[in-house]
Design a protein around this motif. Structure first.
Motif, PDB file in Angstrom:
ATOM      1  N   UNK A  38      -4.448  16.378   8.499  1.00 29.46           N
ATOM      2  CA  UNK A  38      -4.101  14.768   8.834  1.00 29.46           C
ATOM      3  C   UNK A  38      -3.550  14.362   7.597  1.00 29.46           C
ATOM      4  N   UNK A  39      -2.724  13.332   7.833  1.00 24.49           N
ATOM      5  CA  UNK A  39      -2.428  12.379   6.695  1.00 24.49           C
ATOM      6  C   UNK A  39      -3.380  11.209   6.791  1.00 24.49           C
ATOM      7  N   UNK A  40      -3.184  10.693   5.568  1.00 23.76           N
ATOM      8  CA  UNK A  40      -4.304   9.312   5.026  1.00 23.76           C
ATOM      9  C   UNK A  40      -3.381   8.000   5.494  1.00 23.76           C
ATOM     10  N   UNK A  41      -3.686   6.969   6.295  1.00 27.06           N
ATOM     11  CA  UNK A  41      -2.942   5.885   6.207  1.00 27.06           C
ATOM     12  C   UNK A  41      -3.682   4.660   5.480  1.00 27.06           C
ATOM     13  N   UNK A  42      -2.893   4.112   4.743  1.00 30.48           N
ATOM     14  CA  UNK A  42      -3.124   2.977   3.728  1.00 30.48           C
ATOM     15  C   UNK A  42      -2.963   1.508   4.224  1.00 30.48           C
ATOM     16  N   UNK A  50      -7.921   8.283   8.219  1.00 32.12           N
ATOM     17  CA  UNK A  50      -7.361   9.708   8.683  1.00 32.12           C
ATOM     18  C   UNK A  50      -8.056   9.979  10.103  1.00 32.12           C
ATOM     19  N   UNK A  51      -7.424  11.000  10.544  1.00 33.99           N
ATOM     20  CA  UNK A  51      -8.132  11.420  11.834  1.00 33.99           C
ATOM     21  C   UNK A  51      -9.401  12.523  11.718  1.00 33.99           C
ATOM     22  N   UNK A  52      -9.341  12.997  10.362  1.00 35.78           N
ATOM     23  CA  UNK A  52     -10.495  13.897   9.771  1.00 35.78           C
ATOM     24  C   UNK A  52     -10.245  15.241  10.392  1.00 35.78           C
ATOM     25  N   UNK A  53      -9.053  15.446  10.770  1.00 31.42           N
ATOM     26  CA  UNK A  53      -8.457  16.943  11.123  1.00 31.42           C
ATOM     27  C   UNK A  53      -8.121  17.537   9.678  1.00 31.42           C
ATOM     28  N   UNK A  54      -7.941  18.798  10.136  1.00 35.91           N
ATOM     29  CA  UNK A  54      -7.900  19.472   8.786  1.00 35.91           C
ATOM     30  C   UNK A  54      -6.507  19.172   8.030  1.00 35.91           C
ATOM     31  N   UNK A  69       0.837  -1.295  -0.160  1.00 36.52           N
ATOM     32  CA  UNK A  69       0.044  -0.005   0.006  1.00 36.52           C
ATOM     33  C   UNK A  69       0.818   1.367   0.099  1.00 36.52           C
ATOM     34  N   UNK A  70       0.272   2.470  -0.493  1.00 32.89           N
ATOM     35  CA  UNK A  70       1.127   3.684  -0.378  1.00 32.89           C
ATOM     36  C   UNK A  70       1.580   3.892   1.119  1.00 32.89           C
ATOM     37  N   UNK A  71       2.774   4.347   1.073  1.00 33.27           N
ATOM     38  CA  UNK A  71       3.256   4.908   2.398  1.00 33.27           C
ATOM     39  C   UNK A  71       3.532   6.300   2.597  1.00 33.27           C
ATOM     40  N   UNK A  72       2.989   6.985   3.340  1.00 31.07           N
ATOM     41  CA  UNK A  72       2.940   8.627   3.493  1.00 31.07           C
ATOM     42  C   UNK A  72       4.297   8.883   3.733  1.00 31.07           C
ATOM     43  N   UNK A  73       4.768  10.241   2.928  1.00 35.22           N
ATOM     44  CA  UNK A  73       5.900  10.594   3.004  1.00 35.22           C
ATOM     45  C   UNK A  73       5.779  12.226   3.516  1.00 35.22           C
ATOM     46  N   UNK A 119      -1.316   5.612  17.501  1.00 32.17           N
ATOM     47  CA  UNK A 119      -0.986   5.892  16.167  1.00 32.17           C
ATOM     48  C   UNK A 119      -2.171   5.094  15.147  1.00 32.17           C
ATOM     49  N   UNK A 120      -2.666   5.806  14.129  1.00 33.70           N
ATOM     50  CA  UNK A 120      -3.618   4.867  13.251  1.00 33.70           C
ATOM     51  C   UNK A 120      -2.912   3.867  12.453  1.00 33.70           C
ATOM     52  N   UNK A 121      -3.737   2.835  12.246  1.00 30.24           N
ATOM     53  CA  UNK A 121      -3.403   1.901  11.498  1.00 30.24           C
ATOM     54  C   UNK A 121      -4.261   0.959  10.697  1.00 30.24           C
ATOM     55  N   UNK A 122      -4.075   0.287   9.566  1.00 28.58           N
ATOM     56  CA  UNK A 122      -5.190  -0.370   8.797  1.00 28.58           C
ATOM     57  C   UNK A 122      -4.673  -1.860   8.505  1.00 28.58           C
ATOM     58  N   UNK A 123      -5.623  -2.639   8.763  1.00 27.52           N
ATOM     59  CA  UNK A 123      -5.293  -4.124   8.361  1.00 27.52           C
ATOM     60  C   UNK A 123      -6.329  -4.542   7.357  1.00 27.52           C
TER      61      UNK A 123
END
Lengths: 113, 114
Positions: B100-104, B94-98, A42-46, B1-5
């Protein structure tokens, strides 16, 4: 309207070289994010930039750097390339707050030999 | 920390059969959840998203997903698979803030058997 555009689409570099990847966001989008996608993962955030300021950084070494220009376009730079940097580099844009969906470009495929 | 499985790196279904792709997340705050699809040699396209409100979300191409907070899940379904659904599917949070990063997640490759 044009989507997110990235250049170049493909490039080949050798270990130790430097590379610059470019991204133009969708018109009106002020946030640009960069992701690295290694084959089969999956894409990793940079990085994430909003209004020309860095808003987030992923777990990547200092060899990776980026910037956003006044027109909201962005560049990703990678120095001292390693074989492991071979990947698809994706740029995504989205509107400013509140958080919304990411719109992705087609990516720049980097091969390091 | 956010994570996705994502359970199952590869799923095969017959054409016309139910598609079920599983996603579980962890987040310390109410999350925004997304499903993206990636076709070979292309970027990612949003299928659907959950932000707030109705927990059953409908997306493009007949896909839908249900946000279940108690199970921290956001599984993707489609009643009847089509050959054109064969692709890589990514769940993201994502955390839904302004800013934030999106974690895949790692992705699930869907194959559709004729």
């Amino acid at each position: 309207d044009a989507g997110v555009t990235q250049s170049p689409t493909h490039l080949i570099k050798t270990r130790g070289q430097q590379v610059t990847l470019r991204c133009s966001p969708i018109s009106g989008h002020k946030s640009v994010s960069w992701y690295q996608q290694v084959l089969g993962q999956g894409p990793q955030f940079i990085f994430q930039y909003y209004e020309k300021e860095e808003r987030g950084r992923g777990n990547f070494p200092d060899r990776f750097s980026a910037r956003q220009f006044p027109n909201y376009s962005s560049e990703l730079n990678v120095n001292a390339l390693l074989l492991g940097d071979s990947a698809l580099y994706l740029c995504a844009s989205r509107e400013g707050p509140p958080s919304g969906e990411l719109f992705f470009g087609e990516g720049s495929r980097l091969t390091v030999l | 920390a956010q994570s996705v499985t994502q359970l199952g790196s590869h799923v095969s279904v017959s054409e016309g059969a139910l598609v079920l792709l599983r996603c579980n997340y962890s987040s310390s705050v109410p999350p925004y959840l997304f499903w993206y699809v990636q076709y070979p040699n292309q970027g990612l396209q949003l299928l659907l998203k959950y932000t707030t409100g109705a927990t059953l979300v409908k997306g493009i191409n007949g896909f839908e997903a249900e946000f279940k907070k108690s199970e921290t899940s956001f599984h993707l379904t489609k009643p009847s698979a089509h050959m054109s659904d064969a692709a890589e599917y990514f769940c993201a949070v994502s955390e839904g803030t302004s800013y934030d990063k999106v974690i895949f997640g790692p992705g699930t490759s869907l194959s559709v058997i004729p």
